[in-house]
Design a protein around this motif. Structure first.
Motif, PDB file in Angstrom:
ATOM      1  N   ILE A  73       0.846  -1.194   0.000  1.00 29.48           N
ATOM      2  CA  ILE A  73       0.000   0.000   0.000  1.00 29.48           C
ATOM      3  C   ILE A  73       0.882   1.246   0.000  1.00 29.48           C
ATOM      4  O   ILE A  73       0.630   2.212  -0.739  1.00 29.48           O
ATOM      5  N   ALA A  74       1.932   1.223   0.826  1.00 30.65           N
ATOM      6  CA  ALA A  74       2.846   2.363   0.857  1.00 30.65           C
ATOM      7  C   ALA A  74       3.552   2.537  -0.482  1.00 30.65           C
ATOM      8  O   ALA A  74       3.739   3.666  -0.967  1.00 30.65           O
ATOM      9  N   ALA A  75       3.949   1.419  -1.101  1.00 34.75           N
ATOM     10  CA  ALA A  75       4.594   1.501  -2.411  1.00 34.75           C
ATOM     11  C   ALA A  75       3.645   2.091  -3.439  1.00 34.75           C
ATOM     12  O   ALA A  75       4.031   2.914  -4.288  1.00 34.75           O
ATOM     13  N   THR A  76       2.382   1.709  -3.353  1.00 33.21           N
ATOM     14  CA  THR A  76       1.369   2.258  -4.253  1.00 33.21           C
ATOM     15  C   THR A  76       1.166   3.746  -3.997  1.00 33.21           C
ATOM     16  O   THR A  76       1.044   4.543  -4.944  1.00 33.21           O
ATOM     17  N   ALA A  77       1.140   4.130  -2.718  1.00 32.90           N
ATOM     18  CA  ALA A  77       0.971   5.543  -2.377  1.00 32.90           C
ATOM     19  C   ALA A  77       2.139   6.370  -2.901  1.00 32.90           C
ATOM     20  O   ALA A  77       1.954   7.481  -3.422  1.00 32.90           O
ATOM     21  N   ALA A  78       3.350   5.827  -2.778  1.00 37.25           N
ATOM     22  CA  ALA A  78       4.527   6.545  -3.273  1.00 37.25           C
ATOM     23  C   ALA A  78       4.503   6.689  -4.790  1.00 37.25           C
ATOM     24  O   ALA A  78       5.183   7.542  -5.355  1.00 37.25           O
ATOM     25  N   ASN A  79       3.687   5.857  -5.421  1.00 39.96           N
ATOM     26  CA  ASN A  79       3.545   5.884  -6.880  1.00 39.96           C
ATOM     27  C   ASN A  79       2.255   6.599  -7.288  1.00 39.96           C
ATOM     28  O   ASN A  79       1.728   6.365  -8.379  1.00 39.96           O
ATOM     29  N   GLY A  80       1.718   7.427  -6.400  1.00 37.28           N
ATOM     30  CA  GLY A  80       0.538   8.216  -6.725  1.00 37.28           C
ATOM     31  C   GLY A  80      -0.737   7.434  -6.878  1.00 37.28           C
ATOM     32  O   GLY A  80      -1.697   7.908  -7.481  1.00 37.28           O
ATOM     33  N   GLY A  81      -0.781   6.229  -6.312  1.00 36.66           N
ATOM     34  CA  GLY A  81      -1.993   5.418  -6.392  1.00 36.66           C
ATOM     35  C   GLY A  81      -1.982   4.387  -7.500  1.00 36.66           C
ATOM     36  O   GLY A  81      -2.969   3.669  -7.682  1.00 36.66           O
ATOM     37  N   VAL A  82      -0.884   4.264  -8.233  1.00 32.64           N
ATOM     38  CA  VAL A  82      -0.754   3.217  -9.243  1.00 32.64           C
ATOM     39  C   VAL A  82      -0.351   1.927  -8.537  1.00 32.64           C
ATOM     40  O   VAL A  82       0.650   1.902  -7.811  1.00 32.64           O
ATOM     41  N   LEU A  83      -1.137   0.875  -8.707  1.00 36.93           N
ATOM     42  CA  LEU A  83      -0.901  -0.366  -7.978  1.00 36.93           C
ATOM     43  C   LEU A  83       0.537  -0.830  -8.158  1.00 36.93           C
ATOM     44  O   LEU A  83       1.001  -1.068  -9.274  1.00 36.93           O
ATOM     45  N   THR A  84       1.247  -0.980  -7.028  1.00 35.54           N
ATOM     46  CA  THR A  84       2.672  -1.274  -7.064  1.00 35.54           C
ATOM     47  C   THR A  84       3.001  -2.307  -5.998  1.00 35.54           C
ATOM     48  O   THR A  84       2.591  -2.187  -4.838  1.00 35.54           O
ATOM     49  N   SER A  85       3.760  -3.318  -6.367  1.00 36.93           N
ATOM     50  CA  SER A  85       4.228  -4.313  -5.416  1.00 36.93           C
ATOM     51  C   SER A  85       5.354  -3.739  -4.569  1.00 36.93           C
ATOM     52  O   SER A  85       6.184  -2.960  -5.034  1.00 36.93           O
ATOM     53  N   ALA A  86       5.403  -4.157  -3.314  1.00 37.15           N
ATOM     54  CA  ALA A  86       6.475  -3.720  -2.426  1.00 37.15           C
ATOM     55  C   ALA A  86       7.840  -4.140  -2.939  1.00 37.15           C
ATOM     56  O   ALA A  86       8.862  -3.540  -2.563  1.00 37.15           O
ATOM     57  N   GLU A  87       7.879  -5.142  -3.805  1.00 32.42           N
ATOM     58  CA  GLU A  87       9.162  -5.594  -4.339  1.00 32.42           C
ATOM     59  C   GLU A  87       9.825  -4.530  -5.218  1.00 32.42           C
ATOM     60  O   GLU A  87      11.015  -4.641  -5.525  1.00 32.42           O
ATOM     61  N   ALA A  88       9.078  -3.501  -5.594  1.00 31.85           N
ATOM     62  CA  ALA A  88       9.664  -2.419  -6.402  1.00 31.85           C
ATOM     63  C   ALA A  88      10.541  -1.498  -5.564  1.00 31.85           C
ATOM     64  O   ALA A  88      11.238  -0.636  -6.105  1.00 31.85           O
ATOM     65  N   PHE A  89      10.510  -1.658  -4.234  1.00 29.76           N
ATOM     66  CA  PHE A  89      11.290  -0.814  -3.330  1.00 29.76           C
ATOM     67  C   PHE A  89      12.330  -1.678  -2.600  1.00 29.76           C
ATOM     68  O   PHE A  89      12.158  -2.906  -2.483  1.00 29.76           O
ATOM     69  N   ASP A  90      13.355  -1.031  -2.060  1.00 27.63           N
ATOM     70  CA  ASP A  90      14.396  -1.778  -1.333  1.00 27.63           C
ATOM     71  C   ASP A  90      14.663  -1.158   0.044  1.00 27.63           C
ATOM     72  O   ASP A  90      15.793  -1.174   0.538  1.00 27.63           O
ATOM     73  N   CYS A  91      13.603  -0.664   0.668  1.00 28.40           N
ATOM     74  CA  CYS A  91      13.742   0.048   1.943  1.00 28.40           C
ATOM     75  C   CYS A  91      13.298  -0.777   3.140  1.00 28.40           C
ATOM     76  O   CYS A  91      13.141  -0.248   4.249  1.00 28.40           O
ATOM     77  N   TRP A  92      13.067  -2.064   2.949  1.00 30.30           N
ATOM     78  CA  TRP A  92      12.394  -2.851   3.976  1.00 30.30           C
ATOM     79  C   TRP A  92      13.349  -3.357   5.057  1.00 30.30           C
ATOM     80  O   TRP A  92      14.552  -3.446   4.859  1.00 30.30           O
ATOM     81  N   GLU A  93      12.737  -3.732   6.170  1.00 27.62           N
ATOM     82  CA  GLU A  93      13.385  -4.403   7.302  1.00 27.62           C
ATOM     83  C   GLU A  93      14.331  -3.502   8.082  1.00 27.62           C
ATOM     84  O   GLU A  93      15.198  -3.967   8.796  1.00 27.62           O
ATOM     85  N   ASN A  94      14.138  -2.184   7.948  1.00 32.10           N
ATOM     86  CA  ASN A  94      14.870  -1.232   8.798  1.00 32.10           C
ATOM     87  C   ASN A  94      13.918  -0.798   9.908  1.00 32.10           C
ATOM     88  O   ASN A  94      13.306   0.269   9.866  1.00 32.10           O
ATOM     89  N   ILE A  95      13.783  -1.670  10.916  1.00 34.86           N
ATOM     90  CA  ILE A  95      12.744  -1.482  11.935  1.00 34.86           C
ATOM     91  C   ILE A  95      13.393  -1.317  13.302  1.00 34.86           C
ATOM     92  O   ILE A  95      13.897  -2.281  13.881  1.00 34.86           O
ATOM     93  N   PRO A  96      13.424  -0.110  13.836  1.00 39.20           N
ATOM     94  CA  PRO A  96      13.966   0.083  15.188  1.00 39.20           C
ATOM     95  C   PRO A  96      13.096  -0.613  16.226  1.00 39.20           C
ATOM     96  O   PRO A  96      11.891  -0.791  16.033  1.00 39.20           O
ATOM     97  N   ASP A  97      13.699  -1.032  17.324  1.00 42.44           N
ATOM     98  CA  ASP A  97      12.956  -1.721  18.367  1.00 42.44           C
ATOM     99  C   ASP A  97      11.818  -0.854  18.891  1.00 42.44           C
ATOM    100  O   ASP A  97      11.967   0.370  19.067  1.00 42.44           O
ATOM    101  N   TYR A  98      10.694  -1.499  19.137  1.00 44.15           N
ATOM    102  CA  TYR A  98       9.525  -0.801  19.666  1.00 44.15           C
ATOM    103  C   TYR A  98       9.711  -0.528  21.156  1.00 44.15           C
ATOM    104  O   TYR A  98      10.116  -1.411  21.917  1.00 44.15           O
ATOM    105  N   GLN A  99       9.404   0.679  21.578  1.00 43.24           N
ATOM    106  CA  GLN A  99       9.483   1.057  22.984  1.00 43.24           C
ATOM    107  C   GLN A  99       8.066   1.314  23.499  1.00 43.24           C
ATOM    108  O   GLN A  99       7.470   2.356  23.232  1.00 43.24           O
ATOM    109  N   PHE A 100       7.542   0.334  24.207  1.00 45.75           N
ATOM    110  CA  PHE A 100       6.175   0.458  24.735  1.00 45.75           C
ATOM    111  C   PHE A 100       6.153   1.393  25.942  1.00 45.75           C
ATOM    112  O   PHE A 100       6.974   1.274  26.850  1.00 45.75           O
ATOM    113  N   ASP A 101       5.212   2.310  25.937  1.00 52.09           N
ATOM    114  CA  ASP A 101       4.997   3.222  27.065  1.00 52.09           C
ATOM    115  C   ASP A 101       3.522   3.140  27.440  1.00 52.09           C
ATOM    116  O   ASP A 101       2.650   3.596  26.686  1.00 52.09           O
ATOM    117  N   GLY A 102       3.244   2.526  28.574  1.00 49.66           N
ATOM    118  CA  GLY A 102       1.856   2.316  28.994  1.00 49.66           C
ATOM    119  C   GLY A 102       1.285   3.437  29.839  1.00 49.66           C
ATOM    120  O   GLY A 102       0.226   3.255  30.460  1.00 49.66           O
TER     121      GLY A 102
END
Length: 764
Positions: free
Chosen positions: A476-505
Motif C-alpha cells: 500500500i505504501a509503495a502504491t501511495a509513493a507511486n501516486g496510487g498506481v498499484l505497485t508491489s512492495a518488491e519495487a522498493f528496497d527500503c524494507w526491514e529497517n525497523i527500530p525496536d519498539y518502545q512500549f509506554d503504557g
C-alpha cells in the motif's frame, strides 16, 4: 508455496513432517508413540484445552476462559442479556473497549451513550474499560492480557492472540453471557491442523501477504473450518512477534475456530517489553504430535499479494494481477453485477490507465494493519516521497495510543504526514464501513481484515457502490509513493529497517478504568434513550408453522448481509431499532414479511385467531389437518414464525445481531445446506431459533409456509437426523426432510425456552 496434506500427519521433533500412512516406519525409528490418540495429546492445543476443560471427557469439552473482551458494538447487548439472566458481577476479567462506535457524528448522542453505559457497567460489575481512541480491541488484549497457555473469549470474530500463546475464540454475545453466568463454552474436541512454516519472508513481503496466501489455499475447500490452526516449524523464528500477530489475526478469514503458535524468546521479549514477562510460557509440541492435517508454507516463496473484491480468499500475486489486468478485473466486474443486482454500477477495467491500475484510496488500520511494524515499514517507504494531489488518498490508523506515541517519537508520523498521509486515532471503522468510505465506483486498497460486499460503506440499494482489495501495508505504501498506481512492495528496497519498539503504557495507567474484583453493586447503569431491553420471546411449541420470508441462493451469505455494518452500528443497543436493517442490503422486503409473521404469533399468544389477520391461514390450516396423522393438530398451540433459507449463512463477523435481529421480529428458524461458521450457528441457537439443515434443493419459495410437527419432541429426544416437515401450498402439502446436527443438552433447552434469556430466567 502453500501445500495442503491429504491426510493426517505426525510432527517429529518440531521439524519433520511424516504423513500418517508413513508413520509406522518413522515411529519405529524414533521410538515415538505408535498410538494416534496418544500422539494427539502432543499438540500445544491439547494441553491448553485440557487445562481449561471442566469436564472429565476430552471428546466433549466444557471450557471456562481466563478473560473476555467486547467492543462497543456488542458489549451493551451482552451486558443487558446477562443482567436479564441474573448476573451480579463479572467473574473473570472482562475488557470493554470502544473502538467501533468511536465516532459520534451520526445519530445524536447514542454512540457516546453506549460508552457511558460501558463505563457504568465496568464500575457496577467490576470490569475494565478502555475509552474511545485509546486502542483497538485486539491490540489492547495483545498488549495487556494475552499470555502463554491462556484462553480468551471475545464477541468479535477476530479475537486471535495465538502468536502470544493464547488460544482465543471469537463468538456471539450469548457465549460470553454464559461465561458471565459461570457456565461453560461447550463443543466437541476440534480437529487440530498444523501450519508448518519454513523459510523466511522476503523483503517487502509482510504479514498480510502470508495470511492471504494461506487464506487463498484453505478457505474455499474448508480445510480448516471450525478447526484449530497450530503454527509450528522453523519459519516462526524468522519473524518478530509483532509480525506474527499480523498473520494470526487473519486466521479468522479461513473460518477456523482458533489459532495457537509455538512460542520462543521473541515471544518472551514482546511480553517483557509490555511489562508482562511473567505471562510468557514456552509452548512446543511434543517429540511426536499428531495433527489432523497440515498446511505447509514456505515463507520464502510468498510474494506481495492482493485479495480482490469481494472476499479475502480471492487472492492473486500483485505481479500476476498487473500482468493480466483486463482479464482478472473483468471477472471481478461480473461478480460486482451479482452483488449489486443491477442497483448500482461498479467497474474496474476503467481504472486501467496506460496499462496500469489506478487506485482511489489506501488505508492502513486496525488489528491487522495498524501494528507498529507495519506502520514503520510504510513510513520507511514513503519517507521523502509524495502521495500526490490527485484522487488517491492514504489514511493510517495506528492500533493503540502507545504505538502512536512511539511512532511520533521515532519520526515515522512526520515522514508519513510529509508524504501526504493522514494519521488518525485507534479506530476499527474502515474495517466495517464506518469510516473512509470511498467515492462511488472507487477502489480502496486496505491493510484491514475484510473486503466483503458493502463492508466499506457503500449502499447498492441507493445506487452507491465501491469496493475494497486487501493488501499489506508495504505494498500500500509503495502504491501511495507511486501516486496510487498499484505497485508491489518488491519495487522498493527500503524494507526491514525497523527500530525496536518502545512500549509506554502511561496513557493506559491514566485513562483506563481497572475495576476487576472492585464491583460497586450500588452503582446504577447509565442508559441513554437508545439503550433498550430485549423484548419478550415465546417458548417453542410442539408444532411450528414457518413462513418463508427470504430465500437466498448465493453460495455464501455473510453476517454483513444478514445485518449490515456501518451506519447501523448506532442502533446496536436498540434491538428492535437495529432489526429494521435486517437483510436490508440483500432482501429489503424481508423485514416487513417477518414482522407480518410476528404479528400472527402475537395474535395467537394473545388468544386471538391469526387467521383474522391473515385470511389465507384458513386454507393453510385446513391443508395441515388433511395430512395423515395431523387431523388432531391444535392450531391454537402451533407457534408461527418467520424463516430464512440460505445455502451457507454466517461467514464473517461474530456479531450475535445477525441472529437476534431475526428473532426479535419473529424469526423462528434458519434452514441451510450448511452453516459457514460455528459461531453463527451458536448465535441462532442462543436466540431460540432452530438451526435446521436440508440436503435437498429447496422447492419452496418466499411467501410459502412450512409446517414442522413434533419439533419440540425431536429436541427433547435428540432424534433430529430426520425431521419431517411439509411445504404448504394452497391445497397441497409436500413432504420435505430437515435435520439438525448435534446439539448439547443445554443448547436444546435454550431453543425450547425460546432464547438464552428465557432459559436462564427459568433456572433462577
Amino acid at each position: 508455496m502453500v501445500k495442503l496434506y491429504d491426510s493426517g500427519v505426525y510432527l517429529i521433533n518440531e521439524r519433520e513432517i511424516v504423513p500418517e500412512e508413513e508413520y509406522s516406519k518413522a515411529g519405529a525409528v524414533t521410538g515415538a508413540p505408535a498410538d494416534r490418540e496418544e500422539a494427539k495429546k502432543g499438540t500445544i492445543s491439547y494441553g491448553i484445552l485440557k487445562q481449561h476443560n471442566t469436564s472429565d471427557d476430552m471428546s466433549h469439552l466444557k471450557i471456562k476462559f481466563d478473560a473476555m473482551t467486547s467492543h462497543d458494538l456488542t458489549f451493551v447487548g451482552v451486558i443487558q442479556t446477562a443482567k436479564a439472566s441474573g448476573m451480579e458481577k463479572f467473574p473473570i476479567p472482562y475488557v470493554l473497549t470502544n473502538c467501533h462506535n468511536s465516532l459520534c457524528a451520526v445519530g445524536g448522542t447514542i454512540n457516546e451513550d453506549d460508552h457511558v453505559f460501558g463505563l457504568s457497567a465496568a464500575q457496577k460489575y467490576g470490569g475494565i474499560y478502555v475509552p474511545p481512541h485509546i486502542a483497538v480491541i485486539h491490540q489492547y488484549m495483545r498488549e495487556m492480557h494475552a499470555g502463554g497457555g491462556q484462553m480468551i473469549l471475545g464477541s468479535d470474530s477476530h479475537t486471535r492472540y495465538g502468536a502470544l500463546g493464547t488460544m482465543a475464540i471469537g463468538e456471539g454475545g450469548g457465549e460470553l453471557v454464559k461465561q458471565l453466568l459461570s457456565d461453560t463454552y461447550d463443543l466437541d474436541y476440534p480437529d487440530i491442523i498444523a501450519v508448518y512454516l519454513t523459510g523466511k519472508p522476503n523483503p517487502g513481503a509482510g504479514p498480510q501477504d502470508i495470511a492471504l496466501a494461506i487464506i487463498g489455499a484453505v478457505f474455499k475447500n474448508g480445510y480448516v473450518k471450525n478447526k484449530v490452526m497450530e503454527f509450528v516449524g522453523p519459519g516462526i523464528a524468522s519473524m518478530s512477534t509483532d509480525f506474527r500477530n499480523g498473520i494470526d489475526v487473519m486466521t479468522t478469514e479461513t473460518t477456523c475456530l482458533s489459532s495457537i503458535w509455538s512460542t520462543d524468546e521473541d515471544t518472551r521479549s514482546y511480553l517483557t517489553a509490555h511489562g508482562r514477562e511473567a505471562d510468557y510460557q514456552e509452548l512446543k509440541p511434543a517429540a511426536a504430535a499428531y495433527y489432523d492435517g497440515c498446511v505447509y508454507v514456505d515463507l520464502s516463496t510468498v510474494k506481495p499479494m492482493i485479495a480482490l473484491p469481494f472476499h479475502p480468499s480471492n487472492t492473486y500475486e500483485i505481479d500476476e494481477l498487473n500482468e493480466n489486468l483486463g482479464d482478472i478485473l473483468r471477472l471481478v466486474e461480473i461478480e460486482a453485477e451479482k452483488v449489486s443486482k443491477g442497483r448500482a454500477g461498479f467497474t474496474l477495467t476503467d481504472k486501467i490507465v496506460n496499462g496500469k491500475l489506478q487506485v482511489q484510496q489506501g488505508i492502513i488500520a486496525g488489528c491487522a494493519g495498524g501494528n507498529y511494524t507495519n506502520v514503520i515499514e510504510a513510513a520507511n517507504a514513503l519517507k521523502g516521497k509524495d502521495c500526490g494531489y490527485g484522487e488517491f488518498s492514504l489514511s493510517v490508523y495506528p492500533s493503540s495510543q502507545p504505538v502512536y506515541m512511539d511512532l511520533v517519537r521515532k519520526g515515522a508520523v512526520t515522514d508519513l504526514m510529509e508524504a501526504g498521509a493522514v494519521l488518525k486515532t485507534a479506530f476499527c471503522g474502515p474495517c466495517f464501513g464506518a469510516g473512509d468510505t470511498p467515492a462511488h465506483n472507487g477502489l480502496s486498497i486496505r491493510h484491514t481484515t475484510r473486503n466483503f460486499p458493502n463492508r466499506e460503506g457503500s449502499k447498492p440499494g441507493n445506487g452507491q457502490m465501491a469496493a475494497v482489495a486487501l493488501m499489506d501495508a508495504r505494498s500500500i505504501a509503495a502504491t501511495a509513493a507511486n501516486g496510487g498506481v498499484l505497485t508491489s512492495a518488491e519495487a522498493f528496497d527500503c524494507w526491514e529497517n525497523i527500530p525496536d519498539y518502545q512500549f509506554d503504557g502511561t496513557v493506559y495507567k491514566k485513562r483506563i478504568y481497572q475495576g476487576f474484583n472492585q464491583e460497586q453493586k450500588e452503582k446504577e447503569l447509565v442508559c441513554g434513550p437508545n439503550i433498550k431491553d430485549w423484548p419478550e420471546m415465546s417458548a417453542l411449541t410442539e408444532n411450528i408453522l414457518l413462513k418463508v420470508c427470504s430465500k437466498i441462493m448465493d453460495e455464501v451469505t455473510t453476517t454483513d448481509e444478514l445485518i449490515p455494518s456501518g451506519e447501523t452500528a448506532s442502533y446496536r443497543s436498540n434491538p428492535l431499532g437495529l432489526a429494521e436493517f435486517t437483510l436490508s442490503r440483500r432482501d429489503p422486503a424481508y423485514v416487513e414479511r417477518s414482522k407480518c409473521a410476528d404479528r400472527l404469533e402475537k395474535a395467537r399468544t394473545a388468544g386471538k385467531s391469526p387467521a383474522e389477520l391473515e385470511p389465507e391461514l384458513i386454507k393453510i390450516y385446513d391443508t395441515i389437518k388433511k395430512i395423515p396423522g395431523m387431523e388432531s393438530i391444535e392450531i391454537a398451540d402451533t407457534e408461527i414464525g418467520s424463516m430464512i433459507y440460505a445455502i451457507k449463512p454466517g461467514d464473517g463477523s461474530a456479531r450475535e445481531q445477525a441472529a437476534s435481529c431475526q428473532r426479535v421480529i419473529g424469526g423462528l428458524a434458519n434452514i441451510t445446506r450448511e452453516y459457514a461458521t460455528k459461531r453463527y450457528r451458536s448465535n441462532v441457537m442462543n436466540w431460540g431459533m432452530l438451526p435446521f439443515q436440508m440436503k435437498d434443493e429447496p422447492e419452496f419459495e418466499t411467501g410459502d409456509y412450512i409446517f414442522v410437527p413434533g419439533v419440540r419432541t425431536a429436541l427433547e429426544s435428540g432424534n433430529m437426523s430426520d425431521i419431517k416437515a411439509y411445504v404448504i401450498k394452497k391445497d397441497s402439502a409436500e413432504e420435505i426432510h430437515l435435520y439438525i446436527t448435534d446439539m448439547t443438552q443445554e443448547e436444546r433447552e435454550i431453543v425450547k425456552a425460546g432464547s438464552l434469556i428465557n432459559y436462564n430466567r427459568k433456572r433462577k
